[in-house]
Design an enzyme around this catalytic site. Sequence first.
Site, PDB file in Angstrom:
ATOM      1  N   GLY A 125       8.121  16.760  55.466  1.00 14.13           N
ATOM      2  CA  GLY A 125       8.592  15.719  54.862  1.00 14.13           C
ATOM      3  C   GLY A 125      10.031  15.885  54.200  1.00 14.13           C
ATOM      4  N   ASP A 127      10.421  17.189  63.929  1.00 17.49           N
ATOM      5  CA  ASP A 127      10.395  16.567  62.657  1.00 17.49           C
ATOM      6  C   ASP A 127      12.059  15.998  62.837  1.00 17.49           C
ATOM      7  OD1 ASP A 127      10.548  19.540  62.529  1.00 17.49           O
ATOM      8  OD2 ASP A 127      11.371  19.219  60.686  1.00 17.49           O
ATOM      9  N   ASN A 128      12.843  16.497  63.799  1.00 15.77           N
ATOM     10  CA  ASN A 128      14.219  16.406  63.794  1.00 15.77           C
ATOM     11  C   ASN A 128      14.660  15.328  64.742  1.00 15.77           C
ATOM     12  OD1 ASN A 128      14.739  17.718  61.488  1.00 15.77           O
ATOM     13  ND2 ASN A 128      15.165  19.861  62.691  1.00 15.77           N
ATOM     14  N   ASP A 160      19.834  15.106  61.600  1.00 14.93           N
ATOM     15  CA  ASP A 160      19.589  16.453  60.924  1.00 14.93           C
ATOM     16  C   ASP A 160      20.664  17.563  61.624  1.00 14.93           C
ATOM     17  OD1 ASP A 160      17.983  15.308  59.333  1.00 14.93           O
ATOM     18  OD2 ASP A 160      16.107  16.698  59.628  1.00 14.93           O
ATOM     19  N   GLY A 189      12.275  17.063  52.197  1.00 17.85           N
ATOM     20  CA  GLY A 189      11.993  18.202  51.031  1.00 17.85           C
ATOM     21  C   GLY A 189      13.719  18.250  50.238  1.00 17.85           C
TER      22      GLY A 189
HETATM   23  P1  AMP Z   1      15.430  21.188  58.886  1.00 17.43           P
HETATM   24  O1  AMP Z   1      15.046  22.629  59.364  1.00 17.43           O
HETATM   25  O2  AMP Z   1      16.714  21.193  58.027  1.00 17.43           O
HETATM   26  O3  AMP Z   1      14.936  20.015  59.755  1.00 17.43           O
HETATM   27  O4  AMP Z   1      14.247  21.255  57.735  1.00 17.43           O
HETATM   28  C1  AMP Z   1      12.860  21.641  57.939  1.00 17.43           C
HETATM   29  C2  AMP Z   1      12.059  21.146  56.554  1.00 17.43           C
HETATM   30  O5  AMP Z   1      12.561  22.038  55.580  1.00 17.43           O
HETATM   31  C3  AMP Z   1      12.276  19.830  56.055  1.00 17.43           C
HETATM   32  O6  AMP Z   1      10.883  19.412  55.577  1.00 17.43           O
HETATM   33  C4  AMP Z   1      13.143  19.839  54.906  1.00 17.43           C
HETATM   34  O7  AMP Z   1      13.196  18.704  54.274  1.00 17.43           O
HETATM   35  C5  AMP Z   1      12.826  21.176  54.481  1.00 17.43           C
HETATM   36  N1  AMP Z   1      14.009  21.848  53.680  1.00 17.43           N
HETATM   37  C6  AMP Z   1      15.158  22.258  54.161  1.00 17.43           C
HETATM   38  N2  AMP Z   1      15.883  22.902  53.247  1.00 17.43           N
HETATM   39  C7  AMP Z   1      15.473  22.266  52.182  1.00 17.43           C
HETATM   40  C8  AMP Z   1      15.817  22.564  50.890  1.00 17.43           C
HETATM   41  N3  AMP Z   1      17.035  23.146  50.434  1.00 17.43           N
HETATM   42  N4  AMP Z   1      15.186  21.947  49.843  1.00 17.43           N
HETATM   43  C9  AMP Z   1      13.909  21.504  50.032  1.00 17.43           C
HETATM   44  N5  AMP Z   1      13.394  21.263  51.531  1.00 17.43           N
HETATM   45  C10 AMP Z   1      14.124  21.780  52.354  1.00 17.43           C
HETATM   46 MG    MG Z   2      15.121  18.060  59.255  1.00 21.10          MG
END
Ligand code: AMP
Ligand code: MG
Length: 507
Positions: free
Chosen positions: A98, A267-268, A277, A100
């Site tokens: 989700g 998810d990306n 992303d 985040g």
């Molecule tokens: P990503 O690798 O950027 O696609 O992130 C994978 C997951 O981690 C997604 O659900 C993001 O929303 C969550 N996420 C990454 N960085 C953060 C952060 N600083 N705070 C909260 N959630 C994060």
């Molecule tokens: Mg992401």
Amino acid sequence: MGQLSSLKWLNRFLSETPGDSQVSGPPRQVPNACWSRVLPTPAPDPKLRLWSEEMAEQLNLEKSGADVLAGGVPVEGMDAYAQRYGGHQFGNWAGQLGDGRAITLGEIDTGMEVLEIQLKGAGKTPYSRFADGKAVLRSSIREFLCSEAMYHLGVPTTRALALVTTGEDVMRDVMYDGNRELEPGAVVSRIAPSFIRFGSFQIHGLMGDNVTLKSLLEHTVSNHFPNSDVKNDDEILEWAKVVAKSTAEMIAHWMRVGFVHGVMNTDNMSIHGLTIDYGPYGWLEDYNPGWTPNTTDSTHRRYRYGNQPQIGAWNIARFLESISSLMDEPERLREVLEFYISTYEKSNDEMWAAKLGFSDFQEADAELISELNILLQKVETDMTIFFRELCHIDNPDISKLKFAFYDEDSIPTEEWNLWMAKWWQRVQAKPNREVMLKTNPKYVLRNWMAQLAIDAAEKEDYSVCEELHNLLKFPYEEQTEFEEEWYQKRPEWARNRVGCSMLSCSS
Ligand code: AMP
Ligand code: MG
């Protein structure tokens, strides 16, 4: 042109799909929901640093609203939410992920299309898990500049409207090695028709929640795919092929310009086939299909440049599985996977034909292209410069391309000249230069270029960001005044520097 506060907000995603009854609240599982309403966290000292004039014009927006674009000030009609989705991360099902650190403010009807505005880094949501919901300046600059650069390269992408610094420091361990440091925080506002991902469907499909899955599917198709319907197997198949096609074409574009996404988790993957992303992405400098910028993936290099088309297929297969429970004959979805593969192959053939200045692709060209791929890897050769200089060649001699080689003395001249002669014969001494110049960019956001912009911005100097933002609006133009600075191979200092050759998911 109006202010953000005068925009009329639509909230179709909230009204058409099931959501959470609680606003914000602690990190938690949110079963049977597509979203949770959230309150963005106000930034202590928001400052508008980067602004995309064209994007603002499209949205009919005046340059203003640093506070709103940092998330702190709700405006009338805005109903902010975080999306729930799941995903396969590095090949493994990770369950609920989700938004985040992303918060969607709502949808705006521009008169031409409906676009969503989303903030990245505006605080915690129920999906923040163990993290802080914040984003740092370096990764926000990387997202702002790269998404705008990709757009102007003609690569489907989400876009950026603004970058605002929050005035708050954020703690990060850049290389996950225990060295934590405070870094300036920032929020990027980004724009897309929607931020629905493969993982948005997966979370319901894998949890066996067909009711929510169906409502998300109907919402998605009725609002975003005007030429599709999903009432029966035939229609679902046709729609899934639209998704497969846009995904294949997006990845062919990545391969054309040398972009490595770095984290192609499901998810990306945008349902619209948009690059989304921007994390530890990178650009090939020397042509090395085994390269990935992402240190988190350095052992298996699952998301290396040369593996991206196959990973696209793997991700499409996971997406198809996630909607299979809505089909009477789910085995028919295999056809969509085959369609992805054939669409990619066709796009790839056309892409190579355009890069090399052929009028069309012929079967026999495969050999010439494969020989080129081998030669480009023999010694360190800059991808962007090689293809750009090839556009200007008037006699098939590799010494004309020596600027593309990192070590001019090591060029395998004989082998190269054999290839050059074959190519010259294939184009009958008349490569289609016009197409080549529009296919082989002169300027891309090289890893070290982004790093120089970040280094300056961290000292409150945004002039390098501005310069790159402007330069990369015209990546196919010669812009000779910028050659000396930016039409260059990777400098030695950037070879092993964190942020240039090594990036992590820490942002
Ligand atoms: P990503 O690798 O950027 O696609 O992130 C994978 C997951 O981690 C997604 O659900 C993001 O929303 C969550 N996420 C990454 N960085 C953060 C952060 N600083 N705070 C909260 N959630 C994060
Ligand atoms: Mg992401």
